[in-house]
Write an enzyme that holds these catalytic residues in place. Structure first.
Site, PDB file in Angstrom:
ATOM      1  N   GLY A 122       0.822  -1.215   0.000  1.00 24.22           N
ATOM      2  CA  GLY A 122       0.000   0.000   0.000  1.00 24.22           C
ATOM      3  C   GLY A 122       0.851   1.256   0.000  1.00 24.22           C
ATOM      4  N   ALA A 189      23.366  -6.002  23.318  1.00 26.90           N
ATOM      5  CA  ALA A 189      22.800  -6.653  24.521  1.00 26.90           C
ATOM      6  C   ALA A 189      21.527  -5.916  24.916  1.00 26.90           C
ATOM      7  N   VAL A 191      17.033  -5.865  24.079  1.00 23.53           N
ATOM      8  CA  VAL A 191      15.927  -6.790  24.343  1.00 23.53           C
ATOM      9  C   VAL A 191      16.060  -8.067  23.507  1.00 23.53           C
ATOM     10  N   ALA A 276      21.622  -7.726  16.535  1.00 24.88           N
ATOM     11  CA  ALA A 276      20.384  -7.265  17.202  1.00 24.88           C
ATOM     12  C   ALA A 276      20.648  -5.877  17.780  1.00 24.88           C
ATOM     13  N   VAL A 277      20.781  -4.907  16.871  1.00 27.30           N
ATOM     14  CA  VAL A 277      21.204  -3.557  17.285  1.00 27.30           C
ATOM     15  C   VAL A 277      20.067  -2.536  17.181  1.00 27.30           C
ATOM     16  N   GLY A 278      18.839  -3.008  17.167  1.00 33.03           N
ATOM     17  CA  GLY A 278      17.695  -2.091  17.134  1.00 33.03           C
ATOM     18  C   GLY A 278      16.851  -2.287  15.890  1.00 33.03           C
ATOM     19  N   ASP A 319       4.878   0.782  15.424  1.00 30.44           N
ATOM     20  CA  ASP A 319       6.336   0.970  15.339  1.00 30.44           C
ATOM     21  C   ASP A 319       6.742   2.046  14.342  1.00 30.44           C
ATOM     22  N   HIS A 451      -2.406 -15.437  49.549  1.00 28.88           N
ATOM     23  CA  HIS A 451      -1.191 -16.069  50.058  1.00 28.88           C
ATOM     24  C   HIS A 451      -1.268 -17.569  49.808  1.00 28.88           C
TER      25      HIS A 451
HETATM   26  P1  FAD Z   1       4.524  -4.867  12.484  1.00 23.41           P
HETATM   27  O1  FAD Z   1       4.190  -5.946  13.424  1.00 23.41           O
HETATM   28  O2  FAD Z   1       5.919  -4.746  11.998  1.00 23.41           O
HETATM   29  O3  FAD Z   1       3.524  -4.998  11.264  1.00 23.41           O
HETATM   30  C1  FAD Z   1       3.581  -4.153  10.172  1.00 23.41           C
HETATM   31  C2  FAD Z   1       2.945  -4.858   9.000  1.00 23.41           C
HETATM   32  O4  FAD Z   1       2.814  -3.938   7.934  1.00 23.41           O
HETATM   33  C3  FAD Z   1       3.773  -6.010   8.469  1.00 23.41           C
HETATM   34  O5  FAD Z   1       2.962  -7.154   8.352  1.00 23.41           O
HETATM   35  C4  FAD Z   1       4.260  -5.517   7.110  1.00 23.41           C
HETATM   36  O6  FAD Z   1       4.380  -6.572   6.156  1.00 23.41           O
HETATM   37  C5  FAD Z   1       3.138  -4.576   6.721  1.00 23.41           C
HETATM   38  N1  FAD Z   1       3.540  -3.530   5.778  1.00 23.41           N
HETATM   39  C6  FAD Z   1       4.589  -2.683   5.850  1.00 23.41           C
HETATM   40  N2  FAD Z   1       4.580  -1.813   4.822  1.00 23.41           N
HETATM   41  C7  FAD Z   1       3.495  -2.121   4.090  1.00 23.41           C
HETATM   42  C8  FAD Z   1       2.935  -1.590   2.901  1.00 23.41           C
HETATM   43  N3  FAD Z   1       3.488  -0.550   2.271  1.00 23.41           N
HETATM   44  N4  FAD Z   1       1.817  -2.156   2.410  1.00 23.41           N
HETATM   45  C9  FAD Z   1       1.227  -3.219   3.029  1.00 23.41           C
HETATM   46  N5  FAD Z   1       1.717  -3.759   4.151  1.00 23.41           N
HETATM   47  C10 FAD Z   1       2.826  -3.218   4.673  1.00 23.41           C
HETATM   48  N6  FAD Z   1       6.943  -6.498  21.325  1.00 23.41           N
HETATM   49  C11 FAD Z   1       6.283  -6.735  22.472  1.00 23.41           C
HETATM   50  O7  FAD Z   1       5.440  -5.917  22.883  1.00 23.41           O
HETATM   51  N7  FAD Z   1       6.502  -7.870  23.198  1.00 23.41           N
HETATM   52  C12 FAD Z   1       7.396  -8.798  22.795  1.00 23.41           C
HETATM   53  O8  FAD Z   1       7.580  -9.815  23.474  1.00 23.41           O
HETATM   54  C13 FAD Z   1       8.111  -8.574  21.599  1.00 23.41           C
HETATM   55  N8  FAD Z   1       8.999  -9.477  21.149  1.00 23.41           N
HETATM   56  C14 FAD Z   1       9.639  -9.257  19.959  1.00 23.41           C
HETATM   57  C15 FAD Z   1      10.555 -10.198  19.525  1.00 23.41           C
HETATM   58  C16 FAD Z   1      11.232 -10.006  18.332  1.00 23.41           C
HETATM   59  C17 FAD Z   1      12.223 -11.041  17.860  1.00 23.41           C
HETATM   60  C18 FAD Z   1      10.964  -8.850  17.547  1.00 23.41           C
HETATM   61  C19 FAD Z   1      11.650  -8.653  16.233  1.00 23.41           C
HETATM   62  C20 FAD Z   1      10.054  -7.910  17.979  1.00 23.41           C
HETATM   63  C21 FAD Z   1       9.390  -8.096  19.199  1.00 23.41           C
HETATM   64  N9  FAD Z   1       8.495  -7.169  19.696  1.00 23.41           N
HETATM   65  C22 FAD Z   1       7.841  -7.388  20.873  1.00 23.41           C
HETATM   66  C23 FAD Z   1       8.192  -5.930  18.967  1.00 23.41           C
HETATM   67  C24 FAD Z   1       6.861  -6.103  18.218  1.00 23.41           C
HETATM   68  O9  FAD Z   1       6.962  -7.206  17.339  1.00 23.41           O
HETATM   69  C25 FAD Z   1       6.523  -4.835  17.449  1.00 23.41           C
HETATM   70  O10 FAD Z   1       6.529  -3.743  18.343  1.00 23.41           O
HETATM   71  C26 FAD Z   1       5.159  -4.952  16.811  1.00 23.41           C
HETATM   72  O11 FAD Z   1       5.084  -6.047  15.928  1.00 23.41           O
HETATM   73  C27 FAD Z   1       4.826  -3.671  16.045  1.00 23.41           C
HETATM   74  O12 FAD Z   1       3.562  -3.766  15.520  1.00 23.41           O
HETATM   75  P2  FAD Z   1       3.148  -2.961  14.193  1.00 23.41           P
HETATM   76  O13 FAD Z   1       1.781  -3.424  13.853  1.00 23.41           O
HETATM   77  O14 FAD Z   1       3.393  -1.530  14.404  1.00 23.41           O
HETATM   78  O15 FAD Z   1       4.171  -3.427  13.095  1.00 23.41           O
HETATM   79  P1  NAD Z   2      17.418  -2.537  21.521  1.00 25.42           P
HETATM   80  O1  NAD Z   2      17.405  -1.092  21.278  1.00 25.42           O
HETATM   81  O2  NAD Z   2      16.653  -3.095  22.669  1.00 25.42           O
HETATM   82  O3  NAD Z   2      18.908  -3.050  21.735  1.00 25.42           O
HETATM   83  C1  NAD Z   2      19.911  -2.832  20.796  1.00 25.42           C
HETATM   84  C2  NAD Z   2      21.237  -2.808  21.527  1.00 25.42           C
HETATM   85  O4  NAD Z   2      22.256  -2.825  20.564  1.00 25.42           O
HETATM   86  C3  NAD Z   2      21.422  -1.548  22.369  1.00 25.42           C
HETATM   87  O5  NAD Z   2      21.841  -1.911  23.660  1.00 25.42           O
HETATM   88  C4  NAD Z   2      22.482  -0.778  21.621  1.00 25.42           C
HETATM   89  O6  NAD Z   2      23.301   0.000  22.452  1.00 25.42           O
HETATM   90  C5  NAD Z   2      23.257  -1.895  20.955  1.00 25.42           C
HETATM   91  N1  NAD Z   2      23.968  -1.490  19.750  1.00 25.42           N
HETATM   92  C6  NAD Z   2      23.564  -0.651  18.775  1.00 25.42           C
HETATM   93  N2  NAD Z   2      24.499  -0.572  17.800  1.00 25.42           N
HETATM   94  C7  NAD Z   2      25.507  -1.391  18.175  1.00 25.42           C
HETATM   95  C8  NAD Z   2      26.747  -1.751  17.595  1.00 25.42           C
HETATM   96  N3  NAD Z   2      27.142  -1.259  16.416  1.00 25.42           N
HETATM   97  N4  NAD Z   2      27.541  -2.626  18.251  1.00 25.42           N
HETATM   98  C9  NAD Z   2      27.156  -3.154  19.453  1.00 25.42           C
HETATM   99  N5  NAD Z   2      25.997  -2.829  20.055  1.00 25.42           N
HETATM  100  C10 NAD Z   2      25.174  -1.976  19.415  1.00 25.42           C
HETATM  101  O7  NAD Z   2      16.977  -3.206  20.131  1.00 25.42           O
HETATM  102  P2  NAD Z   2      16.645  -4.702  19.761  1.00 25.42           P
HETATM  103  O8  NAD Z   2      17.061  -5.615  20.849  1.00 25.42           O
HETATM  104  O9  NAD Z   2      17.171  -4.914  18.394  1.00 25.42           O
HETATM  105  O10 NAD Z   2      15.072  -4.675  19.718  1.00 25.42           O
HETATM  106  C11 NAD Z   2      14.401  -3.808  18.791  1.00 25.42           C
HETATM  107  C12 NAD Z   2      13.065  -3.387  19.305  1.00 25.42           C
HETATM  108  O11 NAD Z   2      12.180  -4.487  19.342  1.00 25.42           O
HETATM  109  C13 NAD Z   2      13.162  -2.818  20.694  1.00 25.42           C
HETATM  110  O12 NAD Z   2      12.853  -1.439  20.623  1.00 25.42           O
HETATM  111  C14 NAD Z   2      12.136  -3.526  21.496  1.00 25.42           C
HETATM  112  O13 NAD Z   2      11.228  -2.635  22.064  1.00 25.42           O
HETATM  113  C15 NAD Z   2      11.404  -4.441  20.522  1.00 25.42           C
HETATM  114  N6  NAD Z   2      11.371  -5.764  21.150  1.00 25.42           N
HETATM  115  C16 NAD Z   2      10.623  -5.912  22.272  1.00 25.42           C
HETATM  116  C17 NAD Z   2      10.622  -7.106  22.944  1.00 25.42           C
HETATM  117  C18 NAD Z   2       9.813  -7.238  24.181  1.00 25.42           C
HETATM  118  O14 NAD Z   2       8.962  -6.391  24.414  1.00 25.42           O
HETATM  119  N7  NAD Z   2      10.022  -8.260  24.986  1.00 25.42           N
HETATM  120  C19 NAD Z   2      11.376  -8.162  22.473  1.00 25.42           C
HETATM  121  C20 NAD Z   2      12.141  -7.985  21.336  1.00 25.42           C
HETATM  122  C21 NAD Z   2      12.128  -6.764  20.685  1.00 25.42           C
END
Ligand code: FAD
Ligand code: NAD
Length: 478
Positions: A122, A189, A191, A276-278, A319, A451
């Site tokens: 889209g 290091a 999330v 896993a740098v963000g 996001d 408890h």
């Molecule tokens: P997304 O889930 O990224 O969904 C966006 C959707 O939009 C995708 O399906 C994509 O294909 C679609 N899209 C993009 N552009 C277009 C386009 N132009 N047209 C049509 N479709 C499109 N968060 C938590 O709260 N708890 C957790 O435990 C947690 N664990 C995580 C673990 C991992 C390994 C990762 C990578 C992330 C984790 N997160 C967690 C973060 C969480 O997944 C995201 O914050 C969340 O999915 C964001 O939701 P969203 O709907 O904004 O985007």
């Molecule tokens: P993050 O921001 O949590 O961690 C990335 C880490 O990488 C930071 O500590 C940062 O300082 C480090 N970093 C960045 N560049 C670097 C480099 N060049 N060399 C070494 N270290 C470096 O990001 P993430 O772990 O990739 O997760 C992405 C997002 O996904 C987060 O914002 C998180 O909110 C979301 N997420 C959430 C959950 C959860 O809610 N349980 C789980 C997974 C992911």
């Protein structure tokens, strides 16, 4: 003539699919455009969260936790079992079954609520129109009264360690490893690094985490981050702070990583390397230049507190906009937007969004950290209760960590709660509810808790705010 909808949502992750269902529930004719395809070329709903994020990572965390418990955690209960073995492909298949069940569930909910799923990419055009390009390259235009952009985020790549999906992998690749790597390197290091590093550590990998910052988990409360660091180190996660990766090269089936610290340059060899740098907002190519949408300086779609973009009738959630990248944050924004479209006075409380890291024990937080309050010059008081003094935690042999509750020094209003400990994700939610109701620490202290339950630690931390906890020595003279 193109089809016209009341609401068109772009993206079917937790922000977009929840907004779509809510819109349909409120009586709007709703379509959700999603570009993700399954292996059969059918539209795949659920976004990052259901497909390659929250759900599959938690499935592997749960499987690996059970394995580690069976290997290391049963003897103390008087239970002896044969040395457990792990069938990684079976573990991955279980994870995929859960993903399929949940993504299929969203398709069912769309059908039940009358949301039309449209397969394709889209793009927002001027005048609240959406251009959709499907996998075959066919382009169509749909009209909408309101558009909600929920395009999510993508992993950040760094030039010294380009992803090759074989040796150097991102979080998606780290959910698909079919063998336990002997030595696993993790850059970052944060999330994802901690959660996925924990999975493979529990299954037997030697895990080395290279973190650029000198501080571990700087966004967490400083006391909780320190305690967490100690616990994870004991589990064998080798977390190296102040480590900047300068090169990662694949040589003879190994990844050779060069990194520098204050002490100088170092080299390590790994079987696999997770980057896993963000994550970064998925905002490229999402709107026409004349659509009126703008990006902020970090590439997020610019929105106000109500998730309204600068283009009329176009909203953005999840996001792809500012704020924590958490599934529940995006879902709640989606609901808020749809309710406002329906004329309700909905709003988000951005000060009360919990976050959790699903290591074991879990790390959970809501509200302000102690260091933030200090920096803001806010007077506060603290109640801490260690799980080592919780009967339920001891009974479960799961008594590492603590609950820390922070309240305003004068008003006693709860300002934050930070937990590292068993079931921290569920425990912190009790404080989230209390904070939403504007509770004081005394309100929680006056509440009856069952408890024996882990939540008694929350109760005791609330009592400790005023030096009144029963099961630790904290008495304040009155
Ligand atoms: P997304 O889930 O990224 O969904 C966006 C959707 O939009 C995708 O399906 C994509 O294909 C679609 N899209 C993009 N552009 C277009 C386009 N132009 N047209 C049509 N479709 C499109 N968060 C938590 O709260 N708890 C957790 O435990 C947690 N664990 C995580 C673990 C991992 C390994 C990762 C990578 C992330 C984790 N997160 C967690 C973060 C969480 O997944 C995201 O914050 C969340 O999915 C964001 O939701 P969203 O709907 O904004 O985007
Ligand atoms: P993050 O921001 O949590 O961690 C990335 C880490 O990488 C930071 O500590 C940062 O300082 C480090 N970093 C960045 N560049 C670097 C480099 N060049 N060399 C070494 N270290 C470096 O990001 P993430 O772990 O990739 O997760 C992405 C997002 O996904 C987060 O914002 C998180 O909110 C979301 N997420 C959430 C959950 C959860 O809610 N349980 C789980 C997974 C992911």
């Amino acid at each position: 003539m193109s089809e016209k909808y009341d609401v068109v949502v772009i993206g079917a992750g937790p922000a977009g699919y929840v907004a779509s269902i809510k819109a349909a529930q409120l009586g709007f004719k709703t379509a959700c455009v999603e570009q993700w395809l399954d292996e059969k070329g059918k539209v795949q709903l659920g976004g990052t969260c259901l497909n390659v994020g929250c759900i599959p990572s938690k499935a592997l965390l749960d499987s690996s936790h059970k394995y580690a418990e069976a290997r290391d955690g049963l003897e103390i209960h008087g239970i002896s079992v044969k040395k457990p073995t792990i069938d990684v492909p079976l573990m991955l298949a279980r994870k995929q079954t859960i993903v399929d069940q949940l993504t299929g569930g969203i398709a069912g909910l769309f059908k039940h609520n009358g949301v039309t799923a449209i397969s394709g990419k889209g793009k927002v055009l001027v005048g609240a129109k959406v251009e959709v390009t499907n996998a075959a390259g066919e382009v169509m235009e749909i009209e909408a009264d309101k558009i909600i952009v929920a395009a999510g985020s993508l992993p950040v790549n760094i030039p010294p360690a380009p992803i090759d999906n074989e040796y150097i992998i991102d979080s998606t690749g780290a959910l698909e490893l079919t063998d336990v790597p002997g030595r696993l390197g993790v850059i970052g290091a944060g999330v994802i690094g901690l959660e996925l590093g924990s999975v493979w550590r529990r299954l037997g990998s030697e895990v080395v985490m290279l973190e650029a910052l000198d501080t571990f988990l700087p966004m967490m409360d400083i006391q909780i981050a320190k305690e967490t660091g100690k616990i994870l180190k004991k589990q064998g996660l080798d977390i190296r702070l102040g480590a900047r990766v300068t090169k990662a090269e694949v040589k003879k089936g190994k990844v050779e990583v060069t990194y520098s610290t204050a002490e100088g340059e170092h080299t390590e060899s790994f079987d696999k390397l997770i980057v896993a740098v963000g994550r970064k907002p998925h905002s490229e190519g999402l709107f026409a230049t004349d659509s009126g949408l703008t990006l902020d300086e970090r590439g997020y779609i610019y929105v106000n507190e109500y998730c309204e973009t600068e283009a009329p009738n176009v909203y953005a959630v999840g996001d792809v906009v500012r704020g924590p990248m958490l599934a529940h944050k995006g879902s709640e924004e989606g609901v808020m937007v749809v309710e406002r479209i329906a004329g309700k006075q909905a709003q988000m409380n951005y000060d009360c969004i919990p976050s959790v890291i699903y290591t074991h024990p879990e790390i959970a937080a809501v509200g302000k950290t102690e260091q933030e309050l200090k920096a803001d010059g806010v007077e506060y008081k603290i109640g801490v209760f260690p799980f080592a003094a919780s009967g339920r935690a001891l009974a479960a042999n799961d008594s590492e960590g603590m609950v820390k509750l922070i309240a305003h020094a004068e008003t006693d209003r709860i300002l934050g709660c930070h937990i590292v400990g068993p079931s921290a994700a569920d425990l912190v939610q009790q404080v989230v509810i209390a904070m939403e109701f504007g509770s004081s620490a005394e309100d929680l202290a006056l509440t009856v808790f069952s408890h024996p339950a882990l939540s008694e630690a929350v109760h005791e931390a609330a009592l400790a705010v005023d030096g009144q906890a029963i099961h630790i020595a904290n008495r304040k003279k009155r």
